[in-house]
Motif scaffolding. Structure first.
Motif, PDB file in Angstrom:
ATOM      1  N   LEU A   2      13.756 -13.726  -4.739  1.00  0.00           N
ATOM      2  CA  LEU A   2      14.145 -14.150  -6.077  1.00  0.00           C
ATOM      3  C   LEU A   2      14.548 -12.944  -6.889  1.00  0.00           C
ATOM      4  N   VAL A  53      22.313 -19.167  -1.685  1.00  0.00           N
ATOM      5  CA  VAL A  53      21.433 -19.575  -0.587  1.00  0.00           C
ATOM      6  C   VAL A  53      21.944 -18.902   0.681  1.00  0.00           C
ATOM      7  N   LEU A  78      18.138 -16.919  -2.513  1.00  0.00           N
ATOM      8  CA  LEU A  78      17.182 -17.649  -1.694  1.00  0.00           C
ATOM      9  C   LEU A  78      17.561 -17.461  -0.233  1.00  0.00           C
ATOM     10  N   THR A  80      17.018 -18.686   3.734  1.00  0.00           N
ATOM     11  CA  THR A  80      16.540 -19.775   4.582  1.00  0.00           C
ATOM     12  C   THR A  80      17.001 -19.528   6.020  1.00  0.00           C
ATOM     13  N   THR A  91      19.349 -27.191  -0.659  1.00  0.00           N
ATOM     14  CA  THR A  91      18.327 -26.263  -1.140  1.00  0.00           C
ATOM     15  C   THR A  91      18.670 -25.808  -2.560  1.00  0.00           C
ATOM     16  N   GLU A  95      16.556 -26.474  -6.123  1.00  0.00           N
ATOM     17  CA  GLU A  95      16.085 -25.334  -6.905  1.00  0.00           C
ATOM     18  C   GLU A  95      16.744 -25.252  -8.283  1.00  0.00           C
TER      19      GLU A  95
END
Length: 390
Positions: A2, A53, A78, A80, A91, A95
């Motif tokens: 973050l 993401v 983020l 993943t 996602t 968020e």
């Protein structure tokens, strides 16, 4: 990971207007992601959060995003596992803190007024208008404009027309109400799991258009990048994906009249044929052109004529090059930039037959919308009663 603190996220709200969450799925996007982030960050509409993401990248995507985020606290990263673009967008939607969500592919560009114009348009409309799209230019690796998109536009309830004309055109053109995106279930990740990813945008748009009205800004405010190696260059996958999207959409909407169903299938087969040809898949090209021949033989005749014309032009270029001993001069192209003034979009060339075709599909949309309105009214009343209940 973050890159904006909770304080930073609250701070962006001091700008006027509702918060817009920009969702950028990124897989091995280090080549273009900095340009894309600058494009999002320079929007005249300032009340943004920018969610990147990182979908299991193995290159320097995360590092590049970290560097850009140092100068713009609105950017969050983020990370993943690699699950595909649909899962990455979902996602981001989950968020997102914004009322609106705007999707931006990690290699595309936005004109600096895009979000402002979309928010202004959607803010004036009721919640039954779930999204607004813009038009685009095709750009190359150097941000040069190769060509304009088709100028077809439609607004309101456009489901039957969108099945045929596929108005939105790419994943970076749409701004949507977050609650509407969640209500339809977000993006469908099963296409990537089946090895036919690439048309998840169209699937999402069609499920949205089946329930809601959609607005349009008829200006080219997106630079949609095409180059060897990106998802849209996988022509075999794109062709198969488009056919499957339309198949699923028609199966989910049996109320569509036969005319609209046939129109959607014919248009998608033509698109798939061109994709299969570019993929040099002879078998699928022949199977598809045979299906088109049975439903629209005039298309095949035009195709043969245009092939002969292109062959003649190619021979002429060869003769000219041989005679002069020089290659044709390189075309000087304009670059897609923040300073480009969006031009008014010209009306597409229409024949009497195409006008009749569009009018019939518009009538289908009007009938579908009329049938949908009582359901929407009942849902709205139920929502109000739940709000009033203790």
């Amino acid at each position: 990971m973050l890159f904006a603190s909770d304080t930073d996220r609250r701070d962006v709200r001091h700008f006027n207007g509702p918060l817009v969450s920009v969702v950028i799925p990124a897989f091995n996007a280090s080549r273009y992601i900095e340009r894309t982030l600058r494009s999002a960050g320079r929007q005249t509409y300032r009340n943004l959060e920018i969610i990147v993401v990182d979908d299991g990248s193995t290159d320097d995507t995360a590092r590049v995003v970290e560097q850009v985020a140092l100068a713009d606290s609105r950017i969050r990263l983020l990370s993943t596992p690699n699950r595909g673009v649909a899962a990455a967008r979902n996602t981001g939607i989950r968020e997102a803190a914004g009322r609106f969500v705007a999707f931006l592919d990690a290699d595309d560009l936005w004109h600096h007024t895009k979000i402002e114009k979309q928010v202004n348009a959607l803010n004036r409309l009721t919640p039954q208008w779930a999204a607004v799209y813009v038009l685009h230019y095709i750009i190359n690796s150097d941000d040069e404009i190769l060509r304009s998109c088709r100028p077809d536009v439609a607004r309101g309830y456009i489901f039957a027309r969108h099945l045929t004309f596929k108005y939105v055109g790419n994943g970076s053109a749409l701004l949507v109400r977050r609650d509407a995106a969640l209500e339809i279930g977000g993006f469908d990740s099963s296409y990537a799991a089946a090895g036919i990813g690439g048309c998840e945008d169209l699937d999402f748009e069609l499920r949205l258009a089946a329930r809601y009205q959609i607005e349009v800004i008829p200006e080219r405010l997106v630079g949609y990048r095409q180059y060897p190696g990106n998802m849209s260059s996988n022509h075999l996958q794109m062709g198969r994906g488009a056919v499957e999207v339309i198949r699923r959409s028609l199966a989910a909407n049996p109320q569509l009249p036969q005319y609209a169903t046939r129109s959607a299938i014919n248009a998608t087969q033509k698109y798939a044929f061109w994709e299969f040809r570019q993929a040099r898949n002879t078998y699928l090209s022949l199977v598809t052109i045979w299906s088109i021949l049975k439903s629209e033989p005039s298309f095949v005749v035009r195709l043969a004529f245009e092939k002969c014309l292109r062959l003649r032009q190619h021979c002429h270029r060869l003769v000219t090059t041989t005679a002069t001993g020089r290659d044709p001069p390189r075309v000087n192209r304009s670059k897609f930039a923040q300073q480009i003034v969006p031009s008014s979009v010209e009306r597409p060339n229409e024949t009497a037959q195409s006008r009749r075709h569009l009018m019939r599909l518009t009538k289908v949309d009007a009938e579908l919308h009329s049938a949908l309105e009582p359901v929407a009214d009942r849902l709205g009343q139920a929502a109000k009663s739940q709000t009033r209940s203790p």
